[in-house]
Design a protein around this motif. Structure first.
Motif, PDB file in Angstrom:
ATOM      1  N   GLU A 125       0.858  -1.185   0.000  1.00  0.00           N
ATOM      2  CA  GLU A 125       0.000   0.000   0.000  1.00  0.00           C
ATOM      3  C   GLU A 125       0.897   1.238   0.000  1.00  0.00           C
ATOM      4  O   GLU A 125       1.783   1.372   0.837  1.00  0.00           O
ATOM      5  CB  GLU A 125      -0.895   0.007   1.232  1.00  0.00           C
ATOM      6  N   ALA A 126       0.638   2.136  -0.930  1.00  0.00           N
ATOM      7  CA  ALA A 126       1.458   3.348  -1.053  1.00  0.00           C
ATOM      8  C   ALA A 126       1.332   4.218   0.189  1.00  0.00           C
ATOM      9  O   ALA A 126       0.301   4.231   0.863  1.00  0.00           O
ATOM     10  CB  ALA A 126       1.045   4.131  -2.293  1.00  0.00           C
ATOM     11  N   LEU A 127       2.403   4.947   0.476  1.00  0.00           N
ATOM     12  CA  LEU A 127       2.442   5.855   1.612  1.00  0.00           C
ATOM     13  C   LEU A 127       2.125   7.279   1.178  1.00  0.00           C
ATOM     14  O   LEU A 127       2.574   7.726   0.129  1.00  0.00           O
ATOM     15  CB  LEU A 127       3.841   5.837   2.241  1.00  0.00           C
ATOM     16  N   GLU A 128       1.406   7.970   2.009  1.00  0.00           N
ATOM     17  CA  GLU A 128       1.136   9.393   1.811  1.00  0.00           C
ATOM     18  C   GLU A 128       2.284  10.186   2.437  1.00  0.00           C
ATOM     19  O   GLU A 128       3.075   9.639   3.208  1.00  0.00           O
ATOM     20  CB  GLU A 128      -0.198   9.768   2.462  1.00  0.00           C
ATOM     21  N   PRO A 129       2.387  11.484   2.147  1.00  0.00           N
ATOM     22  CA  PRO A 129       3.481  12.287   2.715  1.00  0.00           C
ATOM     23  C   PRO A 129       3.559  12.263   4.242  1.00  0.00           C
ATOM     24  O   PRO A 129       4.645  12.214   4.819  1.00  0.00           O
ATOM     25  CB  PRO A 129       3.192  13.692   2.189  1.00  0.00           C
ATOM     26  N   GLY A 130       2.424  12.298   4.930  1.00  0.00           N
ATOM     27  CA  GLY A 130       2.427  12.277   6.394  1.00  0.00           C
ATOM     28  C   GLY A 130       3.085  11.019   6.959  1.00  0.00           C
ATOM     29  O   GLY A 130       3.991  11.115   7.794  1.00  0.00           O
ATOM     30  N   PRO A 131       2.648   9.831   6.546  1.00  0.00           N
ATOM     31  CA  PRO A 131       3.299   8.613   7.026  1.00  0.00           C
ATOM     32  C   PRO A 131       4.773   8.513   6.626  1.00  0.00           C
ATOM     33  O   PRO A 131       5.586   7.993   7.391  1.00  0.00           O
ATOM     34  CB  PRO A 131       2.472   7.493   6.389  1.00  0.00           C
ATOM     35  N   ILE A 132       5.140   9.026   5.459  1.00  0.00           N
ATOM     36  CA  ILE A 132       6.555   9.015   5.067  1.00  0.00           C
ATOM     37  C   ILE A 132       7.363   9.827   6.068  1.00  0.00           C
ATOM     38  O   ILE A 132       8.408   9.378   6.561  1.00  0.00           O
ATOM     39  CB  ILE A 132       6.748   9.560   3.634  1.00  0.00           C
ATOM     40  N   ALA A 133       6.872  11.011   6.428  1.00  0.00           N
ATOM     41  CA  ALA A 133       7.573  11.853   7.392  1.00  0.00           C
ATOM     42  C   ALA A 133       7.627  11.185   8.764  1.00  0.00           C
ATOM     43  O   ALA A 133       8.655  11.235   9.452  1.00  0.00           O
ATOM     44  CB  ALA A 133       6.888  13.216   7.498  1.00  0.00           C
ATOM     45  N   ARG A 134       6.546  10.522   9.175  1.00  0.00           N
ATOM     46  CA  ARG A 134       6.517   9.840  10.472  1.00  0.00           C
ATOM     47  C   ARG A 134       7.520   8.695  10.500  1.00  0.00           C
ATOM     48  O   ARG A 134       8.281   8.544  11.458  1.00  0.00           O
ATOM     49  CB  ARG A 134       5.118   9.316  10.788  1.00  0.00           C
ATOM     50  N   ILE A 135       7.539   7.883   9.451  1.00  0.00           N
ATOM     51  CA  ILE A 135       8.482   6.759   9.372  1.00  0.00           C
ATOM     52  C   ILE A 135       9.913   7.268   9.393  1.00  0.00           C
ATOM     53  O   ILE A 135      10.765   6.743  10.107  1.00  0.00           O
ATOM     54  CB  ILE A 135       8.204   5.906   8.115  1.00  0.00           C
ATOM     55  N   ALA A 136      10.188   8.305   8.623  1.00  0.00           N
ATOM     56  CA  ALA A 136      11.536   8.881   8.600  1.00  0.00           C
ATOM     57  C   ALA A 136      11.917   9.406   9.984  1.00  0.00           C
ATOM     58  O   ALA A 136      13.030   9.164  10.469  1.00  0.00           O
ATOM     59  CB  ALA A 136      11.624   9.992   7.555  1.00  0.00           C
ATOM     60  N   GLY A 137      11.003  10.099  10.648  1.00  0.00           N
ATOM     61  CA  GLY A 137      11.277  10.631  11.977  1.00  0.00           C
ATOM     62  C   GLY A 137      11.452   9.549  13.024  1.00  0.00           C
ATOM     63  O   GLY A 137      12.373   9.608  13.844  1.00  0.00           O
ATOM     64  N   ASP A 138      10.562   8.543  13.009  1.00  0.00           N
ATOM     65  CA  ASP A 138      10.678   7.427  13.960  1.00  0.00           C
ATOM     66  C   ASP A 138      12.004   6.700  13.775  1.00  0.00           C
ATOM     67  O   ASP A 138      12.686   6.364  14.749  1.00  0.00           O
ATOM     68  CB  ASP A 138       9.541   6.420  13.770  1.00  0.00           C
ATOM     69  N   THR A 139      12.366   6.471  12.531  1.00  0.00           N
ATOM     70  CA  THR A 139      13.618   5.766  12.249  1.00  0.00           C
ATOM     71  C   THR A 139      14.802   6.597  12.710  1.00  0.00           C
ATOM     72  O   THR A 139      15.732   6.084  13.335  1.00  0.00           O
ATOM     73  CB  THR A 139      13.719   5.440  10.750  1.00  0.00           C
ATOM     74  N   ALA A 140      14.769   7.884  12.437  1.00  0.00           N
ATOM     75  CA  ALA A 140      15.859   8.768  12.863  1.00  0.00           C
ATOM     76  C   ALA A 140      16.031   8.737  14.380  1.00  0.00           C
ATOM     77  O   ALA A 140      17.154   8.641  14.884  1.00  0.00           O
ATOM     78  CB  ALA A 140      15.595  10.198  12.386  1.00  0.00           C
ATOM     79  N   ARG A 141      14.920   8.789  15.131  1.00  0.00           N
ATOM     80  CA  ARG A 141      15.010   8.745  16.596  1.00  0.00           C
ATOM     81  C   ARG A 141      15.541   7.396  17.081  1.00  0.00           C
ATOM     82  O   ARG A 141      16.305   7.335  18.042  1.00  0.00           O
ATOM     83  CB  ARG A 141      13.648   9.037  17.219  1.00  0.00           C
ATOM     84  N   THR A 142      15.163   6.325  16.424  1.00  0.00           N
ATOM     85  CA  THR A 142      15.570   4.989  16.850  1.00  0.00           C
ATOM     86  C   THR A 142      17.056   4.749  16.630  1.00  0.00           C
ATOM     87  O   THR A 142      17.700   4.082  17.429  1.00  0.00           O
ATOM     88  CB  THR A 142      14.748   3.914  16.094  1.00  0.00           C
ATOM     89  N   VAL A 143      17.616   5.289  15.571  1.00  0.00           N
ATOM     90  CA  VAL A 143      19.030   5.042  15.249  1.00  0.00           C
ATOM     91  C   VAL A 143      19.937   6.201  15.636  1.00  0.00           C
ATOM     92  O   VAL A 143      21.117   6.202  15.308  1.00  0.00           O
ATOM     93  CB  VAL A 143      19.236   4.719  13.744  1.00  0.00           C
ATOM     94  N   GLU A 144      19.411   7.154  16.378  1.00  0.00           N
ATOM     95  CA  GLU A 144      20.151   8.387  16.653  1.00  0.00           C
ATOM     96  C   GLU A 144      21.543   8.143  17.227  1.00  0.00           C
ATOM     97  O   GLU A 144      22.485   8.842  16.888  1.00  0.00           O
ATOM     98  CB  GLU A 144      19.350   9.268  17.613  1.00  0.00           C
ATOM     99  N   TYR A 145      21.698   7.155  18.083  1.00  0.00           N
ATOM    100  CA  TYR A 145      22.980   6.964  18.763  1.00  0.00           C
ATOM    101  C   TYR A 145      23.703   5.680  18.360  1.00  0.00           C
ATOM    102  O   TYR A 145      24.471   5.143  19.139  1.00  0.00           O
ATOM    103  CB  TYR A 145      22.783   7.018  20.276  1.00  0.00           C
TER     104      TYR A 145
END
Length: 174
Positions: A125-145
């Protein structure tokens, strides 16, 4: 985690375990790609031992890994889309919506050698801009360190913890 961000974290930890010097994630509406320059799978025997088998077989019980406690995380990506792994001279494709047996995959051998591993999830299922930003942000927080440089959509999101100032430092944690 039962979400796309959790599946991406599994890909990142696999990259780290494979000795990658970097890991790059691209999140787009129709697909997600995770690429690294780690060891990859060098032989069919490695694929049979490490990709086909969930959990650790008797031969793998002695492995010392920081992240891969259960060796089952790669399957988290499979529910989100047709997942293609391109590593060394191999390609493995898992598509849960088209397989008729138990968890099955197709294997192509003898391809041009490429270092590292590239995991491409062609989303069901294709992603809309909002979920893309959420996934990118969640991933960034998870791998931050993590100490392996990780980019998400071209932006470096990890910080080498060894270079940061911490209130408390022990042998096990900052």
């Amino acid at each position: 985690r039962g979400d796309v961000s959790g599946a991406l974290m599994e890909c990142v930890t696999n990259s780290i375990e494979a000795g990658a010097a970097s890991c790059n994630i691209t999140v787009e509406p129709a697909r997600i790609v995770v690429e690294d320059d780690g060891r990859g799978f060098a032989t069919r025997q490695e694929i049979e031992a490490y990709f086909e088998v969930f959990g650790k077989s008797d031969e793998r019980k002695a492995e010392s890994t920081k992240w891969a406690a259960f060796s089952m995380g790669r399957a988290q990506a499979w529910c989100w889309g047709r997942t293609t792994y391109r590593t060394r001279t191999f390609e493995m494709v898992v598509d849960l919506r088209s397989c008729t047996a138990e968890i099955a995959y197709t294997l192509v051998e003898g391809l041009e050698d490429r270092g590292g591993c590239r995991v491409e999830i062609e989303l069901y299922e294709a992603l809309e801009p909002g979920p893309i930003a959420r996934i990118a942000g969640d991933t960034a927080r998870t791998v931050e360190y993590v100490d392996t440089p990780v980019t998400v959509n071209g932006v470096l999101v990890s910080k080498d913890p060894k270079t940061l100032k911490w209130d408390v430092e022990t042998d096990d944690a900052w």
